[in-house]
Design a protein around this motif. Structure first.
Motif, PDB file in Angstrom:
ATOM      1  N   VAL A 128      -8.327  -1.528  -0.406  1.00 34.49           N
ATOM      2  CA  VAL A 128      -8.094  -2.171  -1.706  1.00 34.49           C
ATOM      3  C   VAL A 128      -9.343  -2.079  -2.573  1.00 34.49           C
ATOM      4  O   VAL A 128      -9.283  -1.688  -3.755  1.00 34.49           O
ATOM      5  N   LEU A 143      -9.894   1.406  -4.025  1.00 34.41           N
ATOM      6  CA  LEU A 143      -8.987   1.735  -5.127  1.00 34.41           C
ATOM      7  C   LEU A 143      -9.406   1.016  -6.409  1.00 34.41           C
ATOM      8  O   LEU A 143      -9.290   1.579  -7.510  1.00 34.41           O
ATOM      9  N   VAL A 144      -9.899  -0.207  -6.280  1.00 37.69           N
ATOM     10  CA  VAL A 144     -10.400  -0.921  -7.464  1.00 37.69           C
ATOM     11  C   VAL A 144     -11.602  -0.195  -8.049  1.00 37.69           C
ATOM     12  O   VAL A 144     -11.722  -0.047  -9.274  1.00 37.69           O
ATOM     13  N   ARG A 145     -12.485   0.299  -7.171  1.00 41.61           N
ATOM     14  CA  ARG A 145     -13.648   1.054  -7.668  1.00 41.61           C
ATOM     15  C   ARG A 145     -13.220   2.346  -8.369  1.00 41.61           C
ATOM     16  O   ARG A 145     -13.928   2.842  -9.241  1.00 41.61           O
ATOM     17  N   LEU A 146     -12.061   2.869  -8.003  1.00 38.21           N
ATOM     18  CA  LEU A 146     -11.553   4.085  -8.645  1.00 38.21           C
ATOM     19  C   LEU A 146     -10.839   3.800  -9.962  1.00 38.21           C
ATOM     20  O   LEU A 146     -10.422   4.734 -10.655  1.00 38.21           O
ATOM     21  N   GLY A 147     -10.673   2.520 -10.317  1.00 37.45           N
ATOM     22  CA  GLY A 147     -10.112   2.181 -11.609  1.00 37.45           C
ATOM     23  C   GLY A 147      -8.790   1.448 -11.606  1.00 37.45           C
ATOM     24  O   GLY A 147      -8.293   1.059 -12.668  1.00 37.45           O
ATOM     25  N   LEU A 148      -8.168   1.263 -10.443  1.00 38.53           N
ATOM     26  CA  LEU A 148      -6.927   0.506 -10.394  1.00 38.53           C
ATOM     27  C   LEU A 148      -7.222  -0.982 -10.537  1.00 38.53           C
ATOM     28  O   LEU A 148      -8.298  -1.453 -10.148  1.00 38.53           O
ATOM     29  N   ASP A 149      -6.264  -1.716 -11.134  1.00 43.68           N
ATOM     30  CA  ASP A 149      -6.465  -3.158 -11.114  1.00 43.68           C
ATOM     31  C   ASP A 149      -6.065  -3.694  -9.740  1.00 43.68           C
ATOM     32  O   ASP A 149      -5.467  -2.981  -8.923  1.00 43.68           O
ATOM     33  N   GLN A 164      -0.605  -3.044  -4.079  1.00 45.30           N
ATOM     34  CA  GLN A 164       0.693  -2.404  -3.887  1.00 45.30           C
ATOM     35  C   GLN A 164       0.553  -1.025  -3.249  1.00 45.30           C
ATOM     36  O   GLN A 164       1.343  -0.661  -2.373  1.00 45.30           O
ATOM     37  N   CYS A 165      -0.458  -0.275  -3.648  1.00 49.88           N
ATOM     38  CA  CYS A 165      -0.691   1.050  -3.055  1.00 49.88           C
ATOM     39  C   CYS A 165      -0.979   0.934  -1.560  1.00 49.88           C
ATOM     40  O   CYS A 165      -0.458   1.719  -0.752  1.00 49.88           O
ATOM     41  N   GLU A 196      -2.370  -3.442  -8.582  1.00 48.48           N
ATOM     42  CA  GLU A 196      -1.970  -2.066  -8.297  1.00 48.48           C
ATOM     43  C   GLU A 196      -2.550  -1.597  -6.969  1.00 48.48           C
ATOM     44  O   GLU A 196      -1.862  -0.918  -6.179  1.00 48.48           O
ATOM     45  N   ALA A 197      -3.801  -1.946  -6.710  1.00 43.74           N
ATOM     46  CA  ALA A 197      -4.438  -1.553  -5.450  1.00 43.74           C
ATOM     47  C   ALA A 197      -3.723  -2.188  -4.267  1.00 43.74           C
ATOM     48  O   ALA A 197      -3.485  -1.531  -3.240  1.00 43.74           O
TER      49      ALA A 197
END
Length: 227
Positions: free
Chosen positions: A93, A96-102, A108-109, A105-106
């Protein structure tokens, strides 16, 4: 692979054990790059000290997730057996946040690519940690985002609702798309125990064993004679 801990980083080496056709990856902190006090982290299973136990689970979870990335392995599905490796979900998680997802969204992925096995109803397999200590180990993964630490802690609230405890099993149930127990009876027990934690139920995949390697020959002979 480098693993962030409160106030320091620990490095884990990697061993590859080929078990038939299956590669087994083993993390090892007993390497020269680590300080003497950190080298034994992976040397003992189920230590009694709660902070060392949590440190081990950070190494297992974060180290496990990051070593797959380092090796270029991108699983279609991650399977967690008990909550000991919950930090693999947390680090996925955070990545994914560091990659730009909120954050939503992270979550859920990660949820879409995770399944979880509850292996036992006993406390040793469903660990809980003091929230204040747990926060210290979350902080290096989320940097200065204390809001994300707060949201992660909320996802680890157990069935008793105790705000001072992070429940690893509860977190894994919330971050998985499906979960199972390991016998029909355990499935019923688990659904009752964890009612209301996840949006999905807990199904059953009955445990199996390979009898020639599970039983000694003397016991196998006794079983055969008394079938």
């Amino acid at each position: 692979i480098w693993i962030p801990l409160p106030g320091r980083d620990v490095r884990a080496g990697l061993w590859l054990l080929q078990v038939g056709r299956t590669p087994l990856l083993l993390l090892d902190t007993n390497i020269e790059e680590n300080e003497a006090e950190d080298r034994p982290i992976t040397s003992y299973l189920y230590v009694r000290g709660r902070e060392m136990r949590l440190t081990q689970e950070v190494v297992l979870g974060v180290g496990g997730a990051r070593i797959l990335l380092e090796l270029g392995i991108s699983p279609d599905l991650h399977h967690l057996n008990e909550g000991h490796s919950a930090f693999s979900l947390i680090d996925r998680v955070a990545s994914l946040v560091r990659l730009g997802l909120d954050f939503a969204e992270a979550l859920q992925c990660v949820r879409e690519r995770t399944v979880f096995t509850i292996h036992t109803p006993v406390p040793a397999g469903n660990e809980r940690f003091d929230v204040a200590m747990f926060r210290r180990y979350l902080a290096p993964l989320f940097g200065d985002r204390t809001d994300l630490v707060d949201k992660t802690v909320a996802l680890g609230r157990g069935v008793d609702g105790d705000p001072n405890v992070f429940d690893m099993t509860a977190y894994c149930l919330r971050l998985s798309r499906a979960a199972n127990g390991v016998s029909q009876l355990h499935g019923r027990t688990a659904n009752e125990t964890w009612k209301g934690i996840a949006s999905h139920g807990i199904s059953t995949v009955t445990n199996g064993v390979h009898m020639p390697t599970w039983l000694g020959p003397e016991m196998q002979d006794l079983v055969d004679k008394n079938r």
